[in-house]
Design a protein around this motif. Structure first.
Motif, PDB file in Angstrom:
ATOM      1  N   TYR A 130       0.837  -1.207   0.000  1.00 41.12           N
ATOM      2  CA  TYR A 130       0.000   0.000   0.000  1.00 41.12           C
ATOM      3  C   TYR A 130       0.867   1.250   0.000  1.00 41.12           C
ATOM      4  CZ  TYR A 130      -2.772   3.774   2.026  1.00 41.12           C
ATOM      5  OH  TYR A 130      -3.356   4.993   2.273  1.00 41.12           O
ATOM      6  N   TRP A 131       1.796   1.340   0.947  1.00 41.17           N
ATOM      7  CA  TRP A 131       2.626   2.539   1.048  1.00 41.17           C
ATOM      8  C   TRP A 131       3.546   2.678  -0.156  1.00 41.17           C
ATOM      9  CZ3 TRP A 131       1.031   6.027   4.205  1.00 41.17           C
ATOM     10  CH2 TRP A 131       0.359   5.675   5.378  1.00 41.17           C
ATOM     11  N   ASP A 265      -7.525  -2.004   9.485  1.00 41.94           N
ATOM     12  CA  ASP A 265      -7.389  -1.808   8.044  1.00 41.94           C
ATOM     13  C   ASP A 265      -7.243  -3.139   7.327  1.00 41.94           C
ATOM     14  OD1 ASP A 265      -6.995   1.279   7.899  1.00 41.94           O
ATOM     15  OD2 ASP A 265      -5.612   0.600   9.463  1.00 41.94           O
ATOM     16  N   ILE A 289      -6.699  -0.060   0.689  1.00 48.28           N
ATOM     17  CA  ILE A 289      -5.618  -1.024   0.461  1.00 48.28           C
ATOM     18  C   ILE A 289      -5.725  -1.606  -0.941  1.00 48.28           C
ATOM     19  CG2 ILE A 289      -4.525  -3.139   1.273  1.00 48.28           C
ATOM     20  CD1 ILE A 289      -4.364  -0.908   3.320  1.00 48.28           C
ATOM     21  N   ALA A 292      -4.878   0.895  -3.836  1.00 53.80           N
ATOM     22  CA  ALA A 292      -3.453   1.167  -3.999  1.00 53.80           C
ATOM     23  C   ALA A 292      -2.789   0.146  -4.916  1.00 53.80           C
ATOM     24  CB  ALA A 292      -2.755   1.174  -2.640  1.00 53.80           C
ATOM     25  N   HIS A 293      -3.415  -1.023  -5.063  1.00 49.80           N
ATOM     26  CA  HIS A 293      -2.888  -2.074  -5.945  1.00 49.80           C
ATOM     27  C   HIS A 293      -3.642  -2.147  -7.274  1.00 49.80           C
ATOM     28  CE1 HIS A 293      -1.505  -3.338  -1.920  1.00 49.80           C
ATOM     29  NE2 HIS A 293      -0.516  -3.932  -2.552  1.00 49.80           N
TER      30      HIS A 293
END
Length: 429
Positions: A130-131, A265, A289, A292-293
């Motif tokens: 995610y980050w 989360d 989450i 983000a992918h």
């Protein structure tokens, strides 16, 4: 001379362990050996069996699923058991956590794997991914001391360092640890967590909600879980709830997180997801989450799988388990078992041979005072042998005796267990 078996058993030192018992049949709360013994399963066969061994509705679902499906590749394909289960998990989990439709905190996506270790490994990779994918890479994981999250490389890294993973230290990545929130030390935990996240480089805090299992059945209050979650929320740190053991009613509710009003989360489930019949795990995540992918850039793909991801037969078993939770009085059974455990623990609270007598939901634990303590305490194998000789399966964590039986356990079963615990203290200490 009986030939030695080629089987290498888990968490077993074969040089000193007695020959393993062959189990020929399971039913209710009992294991029946090939030579006719009937052994009470006081630890739910390593915490997996919830309702009972071979729960009829789940076993029927397994047999029916085998008539149409075996393993199906899950990359580019799907099947009805996996789809039905995913919808059911999303609904049941969010209902239990009081997260309504449309809330960004809703756990809306389900990633399947095979075991508790892989469910947590997936969760750690989701958090780091995610980050990385949003262009703000955070690479640090924070975990509680004494934690245990599994035996894969990532989960060993997140777990406490010690005898479980010392030989594999070169493989493990660094994790920042904060003190276990023991009574009277709560501020130490919160202060350490606040310091850890202050730098803005922590990807996630991972916790076993309310009970640390293999770490010694250590229990902490729901308000501490809520306060740790608050620190995560205000710092933008992801929270991973490892409910592999604590989920499916063990702590008194479907999920331990719900007792603290916590909305993780990422949520990791396994063990009781199929009622303990067949391996399956699921990692649930929020839209944030997943998004983000989600990209036309293939480099942002979530690169994780196993050959048996979303096995249809296992998914069918889990669907039947969800039906039981929806349509049978499982909560009442759990409450009754929890009360029965508490009533039998009462005697031990005043017994000078024991200390730290505790219970969370259906999990009861107490520490036998012994000259040595910890996982490798010499009393542990002696206690195990004493119980097994009396046809009771309890597997102490060193000098910590715990009782975590299936929900079908009767009062008579518990009477025999606790009478035997008292007898063990009399005979061995």
């Amino acid at each position: 001379m009986t030939p030695r078996s080629p089987v290498w058993h888990p968490f077993t030192q074969h040089a000193i362990a007695p020959p393993p018992l062959e189990i020929a049949r399971t039913e209710g709360a009992y294991l029946s050996t090939a030579d006719g013994r009937r052994i009470f399963d006081g630890i739910s066969s390593w915490w997996v069996v919830t309702h009972s061994h071979r729960e009829p509705r789940i076993m029927t679902a397994i047999r029916k699923a085998t008539e149409d499906l075996d393993q199906v590749i899950f990359a580019g394909f799907t099947h009805r058991p996996a789809e039905t289960l995913a919808h059911g998990l999303v609904d049941l989990v969010n209902e239990n956590l009081a997260i309504p439709d449309g809330d960004p905190a809703r756990l809306a996506h389900v990633f399947y794997s095979d075991s508790g270790s892989t469910a947590v490994e997936v969760g750690l990779k989701m958090a780091l991914g995610y980050w990385f994918n949003i262009g703000r890479p955070r690479r640090k994981i924070v975990a509680l001391e004494h934690a245990y999250h599994g035996d894969t490389v990532g989960t060993m890294s997140a777990g406490a360092r010690g005898i479980f993973n010392a030989p594999y230290a070169p493989m493990l990545f660094d994790v920042e640890r904060i003190p276990f929130p023991a009574r009277g030390r709560e501020h130490d935990t919160l202060d350490a967590l606040a310091r850890a996240v202050a730098g803005g480089d922590v990807a996630a805090l991972i916790v076993e909600p309310l009970v640390l299992g293999a770490g010694g059945m250590l229990m902490y209050a729901p308000d501490m879980l809520a306060r740790m979650a608050d620190v995560c929320r205000t710092s933008g740190t992801l929270l991973i709830a490892d409910e592999v053991m604590t989920g499916w009613g063990r702590t008194g509710t479907l999920l331990a997180s719900s007792q603290a009003g916590v909305r993780p989360d990422i949520l990791c489930l396994a063990k009781g997801i199929t009622g303990g019949t067949i391996p399956l795990a699921a990692t649930l995540a929020t839209d944030a989450i997943f998004e983000a992918h989600y990209s036309e850039d293939r480099r942002r793909t979530f690169f994780h799988s196993s050959s048996y991801t979303a096995n249809p037969i296992a998914c069918a078993a889990a669907v039947a388990n969800l039906d039981i939770w929806r349509n049978e009085p499982v909560g009442q059974r759990i409450s009754a078992l929890a009360d029965a455990q508490e009533s039998r623990l009462a005697h031990f609270r005043d017994d000078a041979r024991f200390e730290n007598v505790r219970r969370m939901g259906t999990i009861a634990a107490l520490d036998l005072k012994a000259r040595d303590a910890g996982y490798l305490a010499g009393i542990g194998p002696r206690l195990y042998a004493f119980f097994l000789e009396r046809d009771i399966l309890l597997r102490p964590l060193g000098n910590t005796i715990y009782v975590m039986p299936p929900f079908c356990t009767t009062g008579d079963d518990l009477d025999r267990v606790y009478d035997t615990i008292a007898a063990a203290a009399e005979a061995l200490v």
